[in-house]
Enzyme design. Sequence first.
Site, PDB file in Angstrom:
ATOM      1  N   ASN A 247      19.692  10.352   5.994  1.00 16.47           N
ATOM      2  CA  ASN A 247      20.141   9.196   6.778  1.00 16.47           C
ATOM      3  C   ASN A 247      21.547   8.800   6.329  1.00 16.47           C
ATOM      4  O   ASN A 247      22.112   9.416   5.425  1.00 16.47           O
ATOM      5  CB  ASN A 247      19.141   8.039   6.659  1.00 16.47           C
ATOM      6  CG  ASN A 247      19.015   7.550   5.240  1.00 16.47           C
ATOM      7  OD1 ASN A 247      19.954   7.031   4.662  1.00 16.47           O
ATOM      8  ND2 ASN A 247      17.836   7.745   4.644  1.00 16.47           N
TER       9      ASN A 247
ATOM     10  N   ASP B 123      11.152   7.298   5.817  1.00 13.53           N
ATOM     11  CA  ASP B 123       9.770   6.865   6.033  1.00 13.53           C
ATOM     12  C   ASP B 123       8.814   8.049   6.024  1.00 13.53           C
ATOM     13  O   ASP B 123       7.647   7.892   5.682  1.00 13.53           O
ATOM     14  CB  ASP B 123       9.660   6.125   7.372  1.00 13.53           C
ATOM     15  CG  ASP B 123      10.389   4.787   7.304  1.00 13.53           C
ATOM     16  OD1 ASP B 123      10.215   4.086   6.285  1.00 13.53           O
ATOM     17  OD2 ASP B 123      11.154   4.462   8.237  1.00 13.53           O
TER      18      ASP B 123
ATOM     19  N   PRO C 124       5.615   7.795   0.233  1.00 18.36           N
ATOM     20  CA  PRO C 124       5.176   6.609  -0.508  1.00 18.36           C
ATOM     21  C   PRO C 124       6.178   5.481  -0.307  1.00 18.36           C
ATOM     22  O   PRO C 124       7.384   5.738  -0.164  1.00 18.36           O
ATOM     23  CB  PRO C 124       5.177   7.075  -1.968  1.00 18.36           C
ATOM     24  CG  PRO C 124       6.090   8.258  -2.003  1.00 18.36           C
ATOM     25  CD  PRO C 124       6.008   8.895  -0.648  1.00 18.36           C
ATOM     26  N   ASP C 125       5.694   4.261  -0.272  1.00 16.84           N
ATOM     27  CA  ASP C 125       6.596   3.111  -0.177  1.00 16.84           C
ATOM     28  C   ASP C 125       6.885   2.634  -1.599  1.00 16.84           C
ATOM     29  O   ASP C 125       6.018   2.072  -2.271  1.00 16.84           O
ATOM     30  CB  ASP C 125       5.966   2.002   0.679  1.00 16.84           C
ATOM     31  CG  ASP C 125       6.986   0.913   0.995  1.00 16.84           C
ATOM     32  OD1 ASP C 125       7.705   0.478   0.075  1.00 16.84           O
ATOM     33  OD2 ASP C 125       7.075   0.515   2.170  1.00 16.84           O
ATOM     34  N   ILE C 126       8.100   2.877  -2.044  1.00 13.35           N
ATOM     35  CA  ILE C 126       8.448   2.596  -3.447  1.00 13.35           C
ATOM     36  C   ILE C 126       8.442   1.095  -3.701  1.00 13.35           C
ATOM     37  O   ILE C 126       7.888   0.617  -4.697  1.00 13.35           O
ATOM     38  CB  ILE C 126       9.830   3.222  -3.764  1.00 13.35           C
ATOM     39  CG1 ILE C 126       9.741   4.735  -3.576  1.00 13.35           C
ATOM     40  CG2 ILE C 126      10.279   2.867  -5.175  1.00 13.35           C
ATOM     41  CD1 ILE C 126      11.065   5.426  -3.421  1.00 13.35           C
TER      42      ILE C 126
ATOM     43  N   PHE D  52      15.226  -4.674   0.314  1.00 11.05           N
ATOM     44  CA  PHE D  52      16.250  -4.842   1.340  1.00 11.05           C
ATOM     45  C   PHE D  52      15.608  -4.678   2.705  1.00 11.05           C
ATOM     46  O   PHE D  52      14.605  -3.978   2.831  1.00 11.05           O
ATOM     47  CB  PHE D  52      17.374  -3.807   1.159  1.00 11.05           C
ATOM     48  CG  PHE D  52      18.447  -4.283   0.233  1.00 11.05           C
ATOM     49  CD1 PHE D  52      18.180  -4.443  -1.123  1.00 11.05           C
ATOM     50  CD2 PHE D  52      19.712  -4.591   0.707  1.00 11.05           C
ATOM     51  CE1 PHE D  52      19.161  -4.904  -1.985  1.00 11.05           C
ATOM     52  CE2 PHE D  52      20.701  -5.052  -0.152  1.00 11.05           C
ATOM     53  CZ  PHE D  52      20.422  -5.206  -1.491  1.00 11.05           C
TER      54      PHE D  52
ATOM     55  N   LYS E 278       8.572  -8.647   6.502  1.00  8.18           N
ATOM     56  CA  LYS E 278       8.631  -7.512   5.569  1.00  8.18           C
ATOM     57  C   LYS E 278       8.345  -7.962   4.137  1.00  8.18           C
ATOM     58  O   LYS E 278       7.645  -7.284   3.391  1.00  8.18           O
ATOM     59  CB  LYS E 278      10.014  -6.857   5.656  1.00  8.18           C
ATOM     60  CG  LYS E 278      10.119  -5.556   4.936  1.00  8.18           C
ATOM     61  CD  LYS E 278      11.345  -4.767   5.348  1.00  8.18           C
ATOM     62  CE  LYS E 278      11.244  -4.299   6.777  1.00  8.18           C
ATOM     63  NZ  LYS E 278      12.417  -3.568   7.238  1.00  8.18           N
TER      64      LYS E 278
END
Length: 399
Positions: free
Chosen positions: A209, A277, A305-307, A325, A339
């Site tokens: 990205n 993601d 995984p969502d860190i 963020f 979020k």
Amino acid sequence: MLAGKKIFLVIAGGIAAYKSLELIRRLQDRGATVRCCLTANAREFVTPMAVSALSQGPVYMDQFSLKDESEMGHIELSRQSDLLVVAPATANILARMAAGMADELATTLLLATDKPVLVAPAMNVRMWLHAATQANVATLKARGIGFVGPEEGAMACNEFGPGRLAEVPDIVSAIETMLNPRRPLAGKRAIVTSGPTVEPIDPVRFIANRSSGKQGHAIARALADLGAAVTLVSGPTALDDPAGVSVVHVESARDMLAACRAALPADVAVCAAAVADWGVDTVATQKLKKEPGGAPPAIRLVPNPDILATLSAPGNARPRLVVGFAAETEKLVEHATAKRARKGCDWIVANDVSAAAGTFGGDSNQVTLISESGADPWPAASKEAVAARLADRIAEALS
Ligand code: C5P
């Protein structure tokens, strides 16, 4: 941060003088006012016009200029500054400083000042290693003059060794350390994620990205400036490793999570990375081949995984403060507040990444800090200034 600080920059005559133009910009980014003095030799390398345009002020050069003298005598010039910086400092100016000479405006100022002085030497490796230069350096250090660099590396004269001007961010850090002995985060540990993650498809292709890592790297530096022991876990970026920070380079989201876990325990975690993601389910071990007439390969994605959520999960290892963020293109506060609840973190730094805001890859940022006490919009500022403000808020919260 250098807000309100007045820095007097002496530029001496070496090939590295062009880098002092970048130094002026970076000091201004951090809120400093920079006034400059060029030695006679420096004028062979950079023009007074360029220095004046960048520093947005007069460039002092002439010891006996009636105009300069009437406006401001040389003693006054150094009195009005918080710090004098000599960058680049040549062997010649180090020798003149050590000998106490006052043969032109630059050396006169350095002799007349009672303010701290920092020098960033840059010269040919043999000139640096020469006994005369080393003796001068020892003399100046004994008088309390600060040094940053020189670094070892390839030089403009095709030689290799110590003598290169320290990197500009390192000079800025050294200036900040000299001017801000305040270290409210001393003894605290911080983890910062930064940059993109890259998710491999096969040995040569990947999904990535547009994150530049500028904001995350600036936060790592700002926390280190306040005395924290910082581990920066960074995906691939074009940025130099920030000075005074321990950097772990990773590629995929999984590696980033593993590196963050390895850096625990920590008092604060700031997740500024743009983590992909999804990763690729089965990474091909050989390059995927384009068969004539064949169908394009199907790539199956699986959630990464969502860190941020992992670090925010309750437990003994949870940092006291976890900051995420939120890059949003609309309904900034609404989406970022949701979020914050979803991820379980303490704060969300929400920023507008719509094309109009120019945040991705740009140098400035306008953020809103979402915490339990609501949404606090900050004015647009450089990414360094946002980082410094966030580091200050973190220091307050951890104190
Ligand atoms: O879910 P979203 O990507 O919008 O959330 C952004 C925040 O979550 C950022 O702080 C980012 O660093 C973090 N994040 C993460 N791991 C992921 C996805 C996002 O740490 N897999």
